[in-house]
Design a protein around this motif. Structure first.
Motif, PDB file in Angstrom:
ATOM      1  N   GLU A 321       0.739  -1.083  -0.137  1.00  0.00           N
ATOM      2  CA  GLU A 321       0.150  -0.049   0.061  1.00  0.00           C
ATOM      3  C   GLU A 321       0.826   1.277   0.027  1.00  0.00           C
ATOM      4  N   GLY A 322       2.121   1.115   0.036  1.00  0.00           N
ATOM      5  CA  GLY A 322       3.074   2.331  -0.337  1.00  0.00           C
ATOM      6  C   GLY A 322       3.883   2.636   1.053  1.00  0.00           C
ATOM      7  N   ILE A 323       3.481   1.900   2.238  1.00  0.00           N
ATOM      8  CA  ILE A 323       4.343   2.134   3.480  1.00  0.00           C
ATOM      9  C   ILE A 323       5.703   1.611   3.326  1.00  0.00           C
ATOM     10  N   THR A 324       6.566   2.123   2.655  1.00  0.00           N
ATOM     11  CA  THR A 324       7.721   1.522   2.472  1.00  0.00           C
ATOM     12  C   THR A 324       8.985   1.929   3.281  1.00  0.00           C
ATOM     13  N   GLN A 325       8.544   3.097   4.105  1.00  0.00           N
ATOM     14  CA  GLN A 325       9.904   3.714   4.879  1.00  0.00           C
ATOM     15  C   GLN A 325       9.501   3.295   6.385  1.00  0.00           C
ATOM     16  N   GLY A 326      10.418   3.837   7.111  1.00  0.00           N
ATOM     17  CA  GLY A 326      10.205   3.191   8.825  1.00  0.00           C
ATOM     18  C   GLY A 326       8.748   3.410   9.313  1.00  0.00           C
ATOM     19  N   ALA A 327       8.184   2.277  10.019  1.00  0.00           N
ATOM     20  CA  ALA A 327       6.898   2.551  10.193  1.00  0.00           C
ATOM     21  C   ALA A 327       6.683   1.888  11.591  1.00  0.00           C
ATOM     22  N   GLU A 328       5.763   2.027  12.367  1.00  0.00           N
ATOM     23  CA  GLU A 328       5.491   1.072  13.600  1.00  0.00           C
ATOM     24  C   GLU A 328       3.960   0.585  13.511  1.00  0.00           C
ATOM     25  N   ILE A 329       4.188  -0.700  13.617  1.00  0.00           N
ATOM     26  CA  ILE A 329       3.059  -1.670  13.751  1.00  0.00           C
ATOM     27  C   ILE A 329       2.388  -1.651  15.050  1.00  0.00           C
ATOM     28  N   ALA A 330       1.175  -1.026  15.345  1.00  0.00           N
ATOM     29  CA  ALA A 330       0.660  -1.401  16.550  1.00  0.00           C
ATOM     30  C   ALA A 330      -0.096  -2.645  16.487  1.00  0.00           C
ATOM     31  N   VAL A 331       0.063  -3.629  17.685  1.00  0.00           N
ATOM     32  CA  VAL A 331      -0.458  -4.891  17.876  1.00  0.00           C
ATOM     33  C   VAL A 331      -1.958  -4.736  18.476  1.00  0.00           C
ATOM     34  N   PRO A 332      -2.969  -5.296  17.965  1.00  0.00           N
ATOM     35  CA  PRO A 332      -4.273  -5.079  18.440  1.00  0.00           C
ATOM     36  C   PRO A 332      -4.297  -5.757  20.126  1.00  0.00           C
ATOM     37  N   ALA A 333      -5.094  -5.111  20.754  1.00  0.00           N
ATOM     38  CA  ALA A 333      -5.002  -5.576  22.206  1.00  0.00           C
ATOM     39  C   ALA A 333      -6.386  -6.395  22.521  1.00  0.00           C
ATOM     40  N   THR A 334      -7.358  -6.335  21.714  1.00  0.00           N
ATOM     41  CA  THR A 334      -8.713  -7.138  21.732  1.00  0.00           C
ATOM     42  C   THR A 334      -8.762  -7.586  20.249  1.00  0.00           C
ATOM     43  N   PRO A 335      -9.884  -8.629  20.118  1.00  0.00           N
ATOM     44  CA  PRO A 335     -10.095  -9.160  18.819  1.00  0.00           C
ATOM     45  C   PRO A 335     -10.908  -8.441  17.732  1.00  0.00           C
ATOM     46  N   GLU A 336     -11.513  -7.352  18.458  1.00  0.00           N
ATOM     47  CA  GLU A 336     -12.437  -6.362  17.664  1.00  0.00           C
ATOM     48  C   GLU A 336     -11.222  -5.231  17.003  1.00  0.00           C
ATOM     49  N   MET A 337     -10.164  -5.176  17.311  1.00  0.00           N
ATOM     50  CA  MET A 337      -9.315  -4.396  16.683  1.00  0.00           C
ATOM     51  C   MET A 337      -8.359  -4.746  15.502  1.00  0.00           C
ATOM     52  N   ALA A 338      -8.003  -3.720  14.712  1.00  0.00           N
ATOM     53  CA  ALA A 338      -7.357  -4.072  13.678  1.00  0.00           C
ATOM     54  C   ALA A 338      -5.932  -3.443  13.866  1.00  0.00           C
ATOM     55  N   PHE A 339      -4.740  -4.182  13.218  1.00  0.00           N
ATOM     56  CA  PHE A 339      -3.737  -3.595  13.250  1.00  0.00           C
ATOM     57  C   PHE A 339      -3.291  -2.281  12.736  1.00  0.00           C
ATOM     58  N   LEU A 346      11.253  10.107  10.855  1.00  0.00           N
ATOM     59  CA  LEU A 346      12.675   9.802  10.894  1.00  0.00           C
ATOM     60  C   LEU A 346      13.102  11.070   9.938  1.00  0.00           C
ATOM     61  N   PRO A 347      14.456  10.839  10.005  1.00  0.00           N
ATOM     62  CA  PRO A 347      15.289  11.962   9.205  1.00  0.00           C
ATOM     63  C   PRO A 347      15.077  11.653   7.751  1.00  0.00           C
ATOM     64  N   GLY A 348      14.612  12.506   6.838  1.00  0.00           N
ATOM     65  CA  GLY A 348      14.468  12.686   5.533  1.00  0.00           C
ATOM     66  C   GLY A 348      12.897  12.149   5.344  1.00  0.00           C
ATOM     67  N   THR A 349      12.081  11.899   6.223  1.00  0.00           N
ATOM     68  CA  THR A 349      10.603  11.431   6.032  1.00  0.00           C
ATOM     69  C   THR A 349       9.786  12.410   6.253  1.00  0.00           C
ATOM     70  N   TYR A 350       8.984  13.018   5.428  1.00  0.00           N
ATOM     71  CA  TYR A 350       8.263  14.215   5.412  1.00  0.00           C
ATOM     72  C   TYR A 350       6.746  13.921   5.297  1.00  0.00           C
ATOM     73  N   THR A 351       6.317  12.664   5.126  1.00  0.00           N
ATOM     74  CA  THR A 351       5.040  12.221   5.230  1.00  0.00           C
ATOM     75  C   THR A 351       4.719  11.142   6.475  1.00  0.00           C
ATOM     76  N   VAL A 352       3.397  11.098   6.832  1.00  0.00           N
ATOM     77  CA  VAL A 352       2.919  10.257   7.853  1.00  0.00           C
ATOM     78  C   VAL A 352       1.838   9.762   7.572  1.00  0.00           C
ATOM     79  N   ASP A 353       1.933   8.624   6.663  1.00  0.00           N
ATOM     80  CA  ASP A 353       0.658   7.965   6.158  1.00  0.00           C
ATOM     81  C   ASP A 353       0.500   6.705   7.003  1.00  0.00           C
ATOM     82  N   SER A 354      -0.741   6.309   7.409  1.00  0.00           N
ATOM     83  CA  SER A 354      -1.185   5.087   8.062  1.00  0.00           C
ATOM     84  C   SER A 354      -2.300   4.348   7.472  1.00  0.00           C
ATOM     85  N   LEU A 355      -2.570   3.159   8.047  1.00  0.00           N
ATOM     86  CA  LEU A 355      -3.493   2.304   7.480  1.00  0.00           C
ATOM     87  C   LEU A 355      -3.766   1.476   8.851  1.00  0.00           C
TER      88      LEU A 355
END
Length: 486
Positions: A321-339, A346-355
């Motif tokens: 989906e285009g998130i190819t630079q450094g990212a953090e994946i939040a692990v769902p705490a409940t079954p009803e939540m998505a990642f 990060l240095p040289g990173t000018y966007t903060v896309d999320s999914l």
């Protein structure tokens, strides 16, 4: 600035703004004596507040290069010398979980570049707010190489965290934060009034045939070289100083609350993707990398091994989906939540896309492109990244270091000029800034000016309190001068 009627004796020194005589009084009332007003405010604020700004500049210089220092000191955690194909993300996370089975897995930040380590993040009840425990894993071997406490969404290690807190509060707690808020609140005011004085002074003494007339110190005037360097350096660093003042205010205690309310009122807050899976009841938003709550997450039981296995699918979807630079994946705490996946600052990173991705199916349930952020939210993100020395890497840090050095030079030169012109010196020295500026100004100008000052003092409370202190000091000095003349 003073509203008293006290007026010093006549002084014809070159630096003292002339007081209009009675014949020019009616004309003087029709305009604002901006230069004398700026001189008086610049003098008092600079004299009393500059020590706090000086401390902020010195600690800020360390803070500016903290990312580079961190990379050197903690290289054994942040970098690996192994090469080869990366192991599956699930294998890396599984190895980290095996070293800390008693803690709650909350997120993983895959190695952003070749030679970097993967961070596997845990909530630890023993840690403070915004702190997490990170296990660093070699992505090529899936073997942990060490662990450390990290702070905030930027994942600062202890040294950078210490330098950051030193800059923010001198490690004195909440009372110490007042120093940095006072410095950030006044910095832009002192700088802008200093600019008014510099323009006023330069327009009187130089030919203005090119754009350099404002930026070039006049070294031909030996007696005024310190003044010229003070003004010229101030103009050179002014744009960055204003940016640092604005972004620093957003982190402050009292003014920061007003900034937050203002952003909420105008919908300038940072948006986030929804972590709730379709057709389920769950949390409305995903932090996706902004974990500031700390502590243990209260959640229904989940199959941790299944969640870890889903990480490979989620990571592949994010990259597709285009998130190819450094990212953090939040692990769902409940079954009803998505990642929740969010690009990191990060240095040289000018966007903060999320999914948001359903781990069981790989379906993207929500997305938020940085291009869809409100403009002010974008500017805030870039400004904070610049303030932290992360917007464009080492060059950003070197620029901040140079600006801090320039700010220190301006302050030191300012105090040196005051010392050489202090009241205990007599011969050939200019008079102090004139009083009675507002009294000699038309009410049509004075009333809006005072109203603006009250508004600024309310929005930036430490400015309001300190202005009252300045006025009290000014009135006391004026009364003392009148008593001496009687």
């Amino acid at each position: 600035m003073s509203i008293t009627d006290t007026r010093p004796a006549e002084d014809n020194s070159p630096s003292a703004p002339p007081i209009p005589d009675d014949s020019s009084r009616s004309g003087a009332r029709r305009r604002l004596h901006l230069a004398p007003l700026a001189l008086r405010l610049h003098f008092y604020a600079g004299f009393f507040v500059a020590p706090f700004i000086l401390i902020a500049a010195l600690t800020g210089a360390l803070y500016a290069i903290a990312p580079t220092i961190e990379g050197f000191v903690s290289r054994d955690l942040l970098q690996v010398d192994t090469t080869g194909v990366d192991q599956a993300l699930s294998a890396q996370v599984g190895a980290a979980v095996a070293t800390r089975p008693e803690l709650t897995l909350v997120a993983v930040a895959p190695a952003p570049n070749e030679g970097d380590t993967t961070r596997v993040l845990f909530n630890d009840p023993a840690l403070g707010d915004s702190e997490r425990l990170s296990v660093f894993v070699d992505p090529h071997t899936a073997q942990p190489v060490g662990e450390s406490v990290v702070y905030g969404s930027g994942g600062a290690l202890p040294l950078r965290t210490w330098l950051s807190e030193f800059h923010r509060s001198l490690h004195l707690g909440e009372p110490g934060r007042l120093y940095s808020e006072l410095a950030a609140s006044w910095l832009w005011v002192i700088a802008l009034f200093g600019l008014v004085l510099w323009v006023h002074r330069v327009r009187k003494r130089r030919e203005r045939r090119s754009a350099q007339w404002l930026l070039r110190p006049d070294l031909s005037q030996t007696r005024r070289r310190k003044m010229n360097w003070h003004g010229a350096i101030g103009v050179w660093i002014l744009p960055v100083v204003l940016l640092l003042s604005a972004t620093g205010t957003t982190w402050s205690t009292y003014a920061g609350e007003n900034v937050t309310k203002l952003r909420e009122e105008f919908s300038w807050t940072t948006p986030a993707v929804s972590a709730k899976l379709p057709g389920t009841a769950g949390p409305a938003r995903s932090s996706g990398g902004d974990h500031h709550s700390g502590g243990q997450t209260v959640a229904a039981p989940v199959d941790l091994s299944a969640r870890i296995a889903q990480l490979d699918r989620v990571y592949a979807v994010a990259r597709a989906e285009g998130i190819t630079q450094g990212a953090e994946i939040a692990v769902p705490a409940t079954p009803e939540m998505a990642f929740g996946i969010k690009e990191l600052r990060l240095p040289g990173t000018y966007t903060v896309d999320s999914l948001a991705v359903d781990g069981s199916t790989g379906t993207v349930t929500d997305r938020l492109a940085f291009a869809d952020w409100p403009l002010m939210a974008k500017l805030t993100n870039w400004g904070i990244a610049f303030h932290m020395g992360l917007l464009f890497g080492p060059l950003n840090q070197l620029l901040l270091l140079a600006i801090m050095a320039g700010l220190v030079a301006v302050i030191v030169l300012g105090y040196r000029m005051w010392w050489q012109r202090r009241p205990t010196r007599r011969a050939g020295l200019p008079a102090p800034p004139r009083r009675g500026v507002l009294r000699r100004t038309s009410p049509w100008i004075t009333v809006p000016l005072v109203a603006a000052a009250v508004a600024v003092g309310w929005f930036l409370p430490l400015i309001g309190v300190s202005v009252v202190v300045f006025l009290l000091v000014d009135v006391a000095l004026g009364l003392a001068a009148r008593a001496d003349q009687v």
